[in-house]
Design an enzyme around this catalytic site. Structure first.
Site, mmCIF file in Angstrom:
data_model
loop_
_atom_site.group_PDB
_atom_site.id
_atom_site.type_symbol
_atom_site.label_atom_id
_atom_site.label_comp_id
_atom_site.label_asym_id
_atom_site.label_seq_id
_atom_site.Cartn_x
_atom_site.Cartn_y
_atom_site.Cartn_z
ATOM 1 N N GLU A 117 41.319 37.949 11.849
ATOM 2 C CA GLU A 117 40.662 38.605 10.462
ATOM 3 C C GLU A 117 40.842 39.945 10.566
ATOM 4 O O GLU A 117 40.636 40.418 11.775
ATOM 5 C CB GLU A 117 39.029 38.490 10.252
ATOM 6 C CG GLU A 117 38.893 37.105 9.530
ATOM 7 C CD GLU A 117 38.792 35.856 10.495
ATOM 8 O OE1 GLU A 117 38.680 36.375 11.586
ATOM 9 O OE2 GLU A 117 38.778 34.814 10.139
ATOM 10 N N TYR A 129 50.503 43.079 13.291
ATOM 11 C CA TYR A 129 50.540 41.505 13.133
ATOM 12 C C TYR A 129 51.672 41.122 12.108
ATOM 13 O O TYR A 129 52.425 40.261 12.433
ATOM 14 C CB TYR A 129 49.103 41.120 12.431
ATOM 15 C CG TYR A 129 48.061 41.557 12.954
ATOM 16 C CD1 TYR A 129 47.968 41.419 14.584
ATOM 17 C CD2 TYR A 129 46.723 42.181 12.776
ATOM 18 C CE1 TYR A 129 46.675 41.686 15.444
ATOM 19 C CE2 TYR A 129 45.727 42.683 13.211
ATOM 20 C CZ TYR A 129 45.670 42.442 14.672
ATOM 21 O OH TYR A 129 44.560 42.704 15.484
HETATM 22 C C1 LIG Z 1 45.509 47.864 16.379
HETATM 23 C C2 LIG Z 1 45.652 48.324 17.865
HETATM 24 C C3 LIG Z 1 45.223 47.290 18.747
HETATM 25 C C4 LIG Z 1 47.377 48.593 18.015
HETATM 26 O O1 LIG Z 1 47.381 48.855 19.546
HETATM 27 P P1 LIG Z 1 48.588 49.980 20.107
HETATM 28 O O2 LIG Z 1 48.540 49.763 21.501
HETATM 29 O O3 LIG Z 1 48.098 51.198 19.374
HETATM 30 O O4 LIG Z 1 49.710 49.214 19.356
HETATM 31 P P2 LIG Z 1 51.407 49.501 19.882
HETATM 32 O O5 LIG Z 1 51.553 50.824 20.323
HETATM 33 O O6 LIG Z 1 51.551 48.195 20.552
HETATM 34 O O7 LIG Z 1 52.056 49.418 18.417
HETATM 35 C C5 LIG Z 1 52.381 48.086 17.696
HETATM 36 C C6 LIG Z 1 52.466 48.293 16.336
HETATM 37 O O8 LIG Z 1 51.553 48.863 15.612
HETATM 38 C C7 LIG Z 1 51.903 49.726 14.608
HETATM 39 N N1 LIG Z 1 51.560 51.016 14.916
HETATM 40 C C8 LIG Z 1 51.129 51.728 16.156
HETATM 41 N N2 LIG Z 1 50.707 52.811 16.148
HETATM 42 C C9 LIG Z 1 50.833 53.144 14.560
HETATM 43 C C10 LIG Z 1 50.457 54.428 13.831
HETATM 44 N N3 LIG Z 1 50.155 55.419 14.734
HETATM 45 N N4 LIG Z 1 50.792 54.209 12.717
HETATM 46 C C11 LIG Z 1 51.117 53.316 11.915
HETATM 47 N N5 LIG Z 1 51.369 51.953 12.835
HETATM 48 C C12 LIG Z 1 51.387 52.011 14.065
HETATM 49 C C13 LIG Z 1 53.287 49.715 14.584
HETATM 50 O O9 LIG Z 1 53.773 48.516 13.638
HETATM 51 C C14 LIG Z 1 53.632 49.424 15.945
HETATM 52 O O10 LIG Z 1 55.085 49.004 15.968
HETATM 53 P P3 LIG Z 1 56.163 49.399 16.754
HETATM 54 O O11 LIG Z 1 55.871 49.161 18.312
HETATM 55 O O12 LIG Z 1 57.414 48.973 16.274
HETATM 56 O O13 LIG Z 1 55.984 50.922 16.530
HETATM 57 C C15 LIG Z 1 44.999 49.852 18.147
HETATM 58 O O14 LIG Z 1 45.308 50.689 16.999
HETATM 59 C C16 LIG Z 1 43.420 49.758 18.235
HETATM 60 O O15 LIG Z 1 42.966 49.355 19.259
HETATM 61 N N6 LIG Z 1 42.766 50.163 17.098
HETATM 62 C C17 LIG Z 1 41.438 49.868 17.017
HETATM 63 C C18 LIG Z 1 41.007 48.552 16.959
HETATM 64 C C19 LIG Z 1 41.343 47.808 15.991
HETATM 65 O O16 LIG Z 1 41.414 48.129 14.920
HETATM 66 N N7 LIG Z 1 41.768 46.449 16.176
HETATM 67 C C20 LIG Z 1 42.323 45.413 15.358
HETATM 68 C C21 LIG Z 1 41.103 44.695 14.824
HETATM 69 S S1 LIG Z 1 41.993 43.214 13.698
#
Ligand SMILES: CC(C)(COP(=O)(O)OP(=O)(O)OC[C@H]1O[C@@H](n2cnc3c(N)ncnc32)[C@H](O)[C@@H]1OP(=O)(O)O)[C@@H](O)C(=O)NCCC(=O)NCCS
Length: 169
Positions: A117, A129
């Site tokens: 979710e 995702y």
């Molecule tokens: C969602 C989350 C886990 C992603 O982790 P992350 O380590 O920042 O992600 P990654 O660096 O591996 O990036 C993966 C993808 O996320 C997206 N992404 C990452 N940073 C982004 C940004 N600043 N803006 C838009 N998309 C972004 C892109 O699709 C990216 O793909 P790419 O590697 O081709 O650029 C992180 O933002 C987080 O912890 N957020 C808060 C908690 C949360 O919302 N968890 C999800 C609950 S369902």
């Protein structure tokens, strides 16, 4: 804590270790959780996840918790319950790597699909995702607490059975 020394804004930190979450990680995990969500899980919820045997993983960088993922499995389906990266280490590939590890474990365990979710407003997470093949399959009404009342959740599904070999193509 500072970001990886000498790395650019999107460079993956070296020496990130992905390992099983241990009870000793819980205070640090809960601290990352509180800093990341408006309505965070308590430390007790993470403890319960360990106790009931969910797959709980942490990413460790420079001796500290940099992120974590929680996966529940049962009846041929896996469910990602939490995925989070510490704010100062985001956008460096840790979330994508943790997601891949959870999906791989779900696949190895023979699950047909992975569900999760997500808040419809969480565009960053949804982009991540969708980039690995999750698609929206529904909405859960009032699933999340929100500032102005309950908020819906988008339900995403990743099909693990589609690519499985078992007969002629
Ligand atoms: C969602 C989350 C886990 C992603 O982790 P992350 O380590 O920042 O992600 P990654 O660096 O591996 O990036 C993966 C993808 O996320 C997206 N992404 C990452 N940073 C982004 C940004 N600043 N803006 C838009 N998309 C972004 C892109 O699709 C990216 O793909 P790419 O590697 O081709 O650029 C992180 O933002 C987080 O912890 N957020 C808060 C908690 C949360 O919302 N968890 C999800 C609950 S369902």
């Amino acid at each position: 804590m500072s970001a990886a020394p000498g790395s650019g804004p999107r460079a993956a930190p070296r020496l990130v270790r992905y390992r099983a979450m241990a009870p000793g990680d819980l205070p640090a995990v809960a601290a990352v959780e509180r800093a990341s969500y408006a309505f965070p899980w308590s430390e007790g919820i993470f403890r319960d996840c360990l106790r009931v045997g969910y797959l709980c993983r942490v990413a460790e960088y420079d001796g500290a918790v940099a992120g974590y993922g929680v996966l529940a499995m049962g009846a041929g389906e896996a469910h990602i319950l939490n995925l989070c990266v510490r704010a100062d280490l985001r956008c460096r590939g840790l979330g994508r790597r943790m997601l891949a590890l959870l999906v791989e474990r779900a696949r190895e365990a023979g699950n047909e699909a992975v569900f999760l979710e997500v808040r419809p407003s969480n565009r960053r997470a949804i982009a991540l995702y969708e980039s690995v093949g999750f698609t929206a399959v529904g909405r859960r009404k009032g699933y999340y607490q929100g500032e102005g009342g309950r908020e819906d959740a988008l339900v995403l599904r990743l099909d693990l059975a589609a690519g499985r070999s078992g007969g002629p193509a």
